[in-house]
Write an enzyme that holds these catalytic residues in place. Sequence first.
Site, PDB file in Angstrom:
ATOM      1  N   ASN A  32     -16.728  46.534   0.480  1.00 18.65           N
ATOM      2  CA  ASN A  32     -15.989  46.300   1.741  1.00 18.65           C
ATOM      3  C   ASN A  32     -14.476  46.304   1.559  1.00 18.65           C
ATOM      4  O   ASN A  32     -13.745  46.600   2.491  1.00 18.65           O
ATOM      5  CB  ASN A  32     -16.487  45.038   2.462  1.00 18.65           C
ATOM      6  N   GLU A  69     -16.846  34.915  -5.769  1.00 19.40           N
ATOM      7  CA  GLU A  69     -16.407  34.962  -4.360  1.00 19.40           C
ATOM      8  C   GLU A  69     -17.589  35.505  -3.582  1.00 19.40           C
ATOM      9  O   GLU A  69     -17.861  36.704  -3.619  1.00 19.40           O
ATOM     10  CB  GLU A  69     -15.211  35.919  -4.208  1.00 19.40           C
ATOM     11  N   CYS A  90     -15.741  39.143   4.316  1.00 13.87           N
ATOM     12  CA  CYS A  90     -16.330  37.827   4.035  1.00 13.87           C
ATOM     13  C   CYS A  90     -15.650  36.711   4.814  1.00 13.87           C
ATOM     14  O   CYS A  90     -16.235  35.661   5.006  1.00 13.87           O
ATOM     15  CB  CYS A  90     -16.269  37.543   2.544  1.00 13.87           C
ATOM     16  N   GLU A  96      -8.744  32.996  -6.429  1.00 14.11           N
ATOM     17  CA  GLU A  96      -8.071  34.253  -6.775  1.00 14.11           C
ATOM     18  C   GLU A  96      -6.722  34.315  -6.060  1.00 14.11           C
ATOM     19  O   GLU A  96      -6.518  33.687  -5.020  1.00 14.11           O
ATOM     20  CB  GLU A  96      -8.938  35.439  -6.356  1.00 14.11           C
TER      21      GLU A  96
HETATM   22  N1  LIG Z   1     -15.907  35.704  -0.975  1.00 22.87           N
HETATM   23  C1  LIG Z   1     -15.332  36.877  -1.056  1.00 22.87           C
HETATM   24  O1  LIG Z   1     -14.178  37.010  -1.463  1.00 22.87           O
HETATM   25  C2  LIG Z   1     -16.085  38.099  -0.654  1.00 22.87           C
HETATM   26  C3  LIG Z   1     -15.400  39.310  -0.548  1.00 22.87           C
HETATM   27  C4  LIG Z   1     -16.097  40.458  -0.156  1.00 22.87           C
HETATM   28  C5  LIG Z   1     -17.453  40.374   0.104  1.00 22.87           C
HETATM   29  N2  LIG Z   1     -18.083  39.198  -0.012  1.00 22.87           N
HETATM   30  C6  LIG Z   1     -19.513  39.099   0.300  1.00 22.87           C
HETATM   31  O2  LIG Z   1     -20.217  40.230  -0.176  1.00 22.87           O
HETATM   32  C7  LIG Z   1     -21.329  40.522   0.655  1.00 22.87           C
HETATM   33  C8  LIG Z   1     -21.304  41.963   1.076  1.00 22.87           C
HETATM   34  O3  LIG Z   1     -21.183  42.796  -0.008  1.00 22.87           O
HETATM   35  P1  LIG Z   1     -22.466  43.527  -0.615  1.00 22.87           P
HETATM   36  O4  LIG Z   1     -23.492  43.714   0.422  1.00 22.87           O
HETATM   37  O5  LIG Z   1     -22.006  44.729  -1.327  1.00 22.87           O
HETATM   38  O6  LIG Z   1     -22.945  42.422  -1.637  1.00 22.87           O
HETATM   39  P2  LIG Z   1     -23.912  42.609  -2.864  1.00 22.87           P
HETATM   40  O7  LIG Z   1     -23.998  41.285  -3.499  1.00 22.87           O
HETATM   41  O8  LIG Z   1     -25.164  43.269  -2.483  1.00 22.87           O
HETATM   42  O9  LIG Z   1     -23.140  43.622  -3.815  1.00 22.87           O
HETATM   43  C9  LIG Z   1     -21.910  43.332  -4.409  1.00 22.87           C
HETATM   44  C10 LIG Z   1     -21.771  44.129  -5.693  1.00 22.87           C
HETATM   45  O10 LIG Z   1     -22.760  43.707  -6.612  1.00 22.87           O
HETATM   46  C11 LIG Z   1     -23.499  44.815  -7.067  1.00 22.87           C
HETATM   47  N3  LIG Z   1     -24.847  44.321  -7.370  1.00 22.87           N
HETATM   48  C12 LIG Z   1     -25.920  44.234  -6.546  1.00 22.87           C
HETATM   49  N4  LIG Z   1     -26.981  43.721  -7.229  1.00 22.87           N
HETATM   50  C13 LIG Z   1     -26.545  43.463  -8.481  1.00 22.87           C
HETATM   51  C14 LIG Z   1     -27.151  42.928  -9.661  1.00 22.87           C
HETATM   52  N5  LIG Z   1     -28.423  42.517  -9.672  1.00 22.87           N
HETATM   53  N6  LIG Z   1     -26.414  42.830 -10.780  1.00 22.87           N
HETATM   54  C15 LIG Z   1     -25.138  43.232 -10.790  1.00 22.87           C
HETATM   55  N7  LIG Z   1     -24.497  43.740  -9.718  1.00 22.87           N
HETATM   56  C16 LIG Z   1     -25.196  43.851  -8.572  1.00 22.87           C
HETATM   57  C17 LIG Z   1     -23.411  45.834  -5.967  1.00 22.87           C
HETATM   58  O11 LIG Z   1     -23.610  47.125  -6.471  1.00 22.87           O
HETATM   59  C18 LIG Z   1     -21.998  45.624  -5.515  1.00 22.87           C
HETATM   60  O12 LIG Z   1     -21.124  46.327  -6.338  1.00 22.87           O
HETATM   61  C19 LIG Z   1     -21.182  39.601   1.839  1.00 22.87           C
HETATM   62  O13 LIG Z   1     -22.024  38.504   1.685  1.00 22.87           O
HETATM   63  C20 LIG Z   1     -19.722  39.159   1.763  1.00 22.87           C
HETATM   64  O14 LIG Z   1     -19.450  37.949   2.393  1.00 22.87           O
HETATM   65  C21 LIG Z   1     -17.449  38.069  -0.394  1.00 22.87           C
HETATM   66  O1  LIG Z   2     -14.130  40.363   2.138  1.00 27.43           O
HETATM   67  C1  LIG Z   2     -13.477  39.569   1.534  1.00 27.43           C
HETATM   68  C2  LIG Z   2     -12.049  39.625   1.150  1.00 27.43           C
HETATM   69  C3  LIG Z   2     -11.184  39.631   2.332  1.00 27.43           C
HETATM   70  C4  LIG Z   2      -9.772  39.242   2.056  1.00 27.43           C
HETATM   71  O2  LIG Z   2      -9.301  39.275   0.920  1.00 27.43           O
HETATM   72  O3  LIG Z   2      -9.128  38.878   3.035  1.00 27.43           O
END
Ligand SMILES: NC(=O)c1ccc[n+]([C@@H]2O[C@H](COP(=O)([O-])OP(=O)(O)OC[C@H]3O[C@@H](n4cnc5c(N)ncnc54)[C@H](O)[C@@H]3O)[C@@H](O)[C@H]2O)c1
Ligand SMILES: O=CCCC(=O)O
Length: 495
Positions: free
Chosen positions: A162, A262, A296, A471
């Site tokens: 994202n 995160e 997120c 971060e």
């Molecule tokens: N807190 C934050 O800063 C933040 C920022 C961005 C996204 N997010 C969260 O991420 C989610 C959306 O992203 P997503 O759907 O890509 O999440 P996801 O957890 O499915 O994937 C994230 C990353 O992990 C990898 N991945 C998936 N399974 C894995 C495994 N078993 N081992 C190692 N890597 C693996 C994916 O290929 C991807 O690169 C939402 O819940 C969002 O809130 C959080």
């Molecule tokens: O999706 C999460 C990160 C968003 C941000 O850094 O504002």
Amino acid sequence: MVESVQPKFARQELVKDAAYINGKWVKESDATFEVTDPASGEVIATLPDQDVSAVDEAIDAAYEAFGSFKKTTGRQRAVWLRKMYELMTEHAEDLGKLLSWENGKSLAEGVGEIKYAASFYEWYAEEAPRVNGTTINSAVPGNRVFTQRQPVGVCGIICPWNFPSAMITRKAGAALAAGCTVVLKPDSQTPLSALALAHVAEKAGVPPGVFNVVLSHTHTPEFGLRLCESPKVKKVSFTGSTAVGKILMKQSASTLKKLSFELGGNAPLIVFEDADLDKAVNEAIACKFRGLGQTCVCANRLYVQKSIIDKFTAMFSEKVNKFVIGHGLKEGVTHGCLINPDAIKKVEAHAKDAIDKGAKVVVKGGRLPELGPSFYSPTVLTNVPQDADVTKQETFGPLCAIVPFETAEEVVKWANDTNVGLAAYLFSKNVDTIYTVSEALETGMVSCNTGVFSECAVPFGGVKESGFGREGSLHGVEDYTVIKSTVIGGLPERL
Ligand SMILES: NC(=O)c1ccc[n+]([C@@H]2O[C@H](COP(=O)([O-])OP(=O)(O)OC[C@H]3O[C@@H](n4cnc5c(N)ncnc54)[C@H](O)[C@@H]3O)[C@@H](O)[C@H]2O)c1
Ligand SMILES: O=CCCC(=O)O
């Protein structure tokens, strides 16, 4: 279907088709995977689908490079980081186009993300020379105590789609500032931005082995397992879902890895009746529809005080109806598409659940098959009841659920009624409300009277199942260091 758009790059060399390990571009692989434009479905790149031996190779290279990189001065690392910042800034338009192409967000948001991403390199260029320890007065006569902040070692970095650039620089910038080396695994849907960052590191003169990018579509879980279990990797930093975070944490137990996570959010955005309504509406729009809801920290549920809910909803919906949805790279488009057709399913499920439980449809929205399978026009619902799924789970898409509330006590209780705690927003002109409500919210970040708070200076991170670690900011580099305490004993009495 939207017409395909073939972006023109001033610097075509930013578009890579190989992994980057130990300062070399690695194309050889038994298998490949395709990266597609989520708007048109067209294949935009074919990349090596590496197997787990590539991770081992990258870990070995990063481990070897760490031996000398940890001895560089913070001042030297600042020079590399600043150069990377300058290169990203110089190529912001190209990098933004590439990012929008593979992710689907609008070009304005793509270029905006590149500037945001670059700001972390600039920030950490300024932090690198100041990773200092402390001197401490000993309780033992004749002893002297001081600490140093030493780099933790090789860091495994796993990032989502994202924010294909900013989630990387926010981690890698801190790691490099501290003197760590990194092995990065980007999401296979958006790897081109990560490879462009490797190009930037190469051009900035970052030594081989310090910044490595491995690629896989098929073997992602194995890559994660290797990074978690390798004794040479001392830290794993992950941004993604809470579900995957839990897997990585379990896998890291065998090596007691230092972790920063995160994870998912479910941000409440609370509008009190004394808020500046125009401002609250504009900021709520920016917050809810950043990345078309796939952020997120996007508001997942809007709590609006009963006395103003009708006015707020009308003003909010009027703005949503003016969105121009289309290919993110097309001029005039305000909002692009979702990352893939699957992302729409949760939006539909949460909308249906809320409507079944009594919510009123204000803007119907829905799929846009005439544009393509990843397109969805935002849905706005009001009078959503607090027992709807959308109040408890992250939708991660363009559904806006407006929930009425009466008192501050009630809304704080509802806002906290979730297993995650990343960001929260509140709008009020009353300083008492701002203080007491922001203190009571169980989130890592509270944004008052602004809907987009992210910047390099703010400590970014969550509580509860949104993860741990911070971060960016003056704290970001701490997660990539360990404190070494040195005690000198038996010194003579003070003169
Ligand atoms: N807190 C934050 O800063 C933040 C920022 C961005 C996204 N997010 C969260 O991420 C989610 C959306 O992203 P997503 O759907 O890509 O999440 P996801 O957890 O499915 O994937 C994230 C990353 O992990 C990898 N991945 C998936 N399974 C894995 C495994 N078993 N081992 C190692 N890597 C693996 C994916 O290929 C991807 O690169 C939402 O819940 C969002 O809130 C959080
Ligand atoms: O999706 C999460 C990160 C968003 C941000 O850094 O504002």
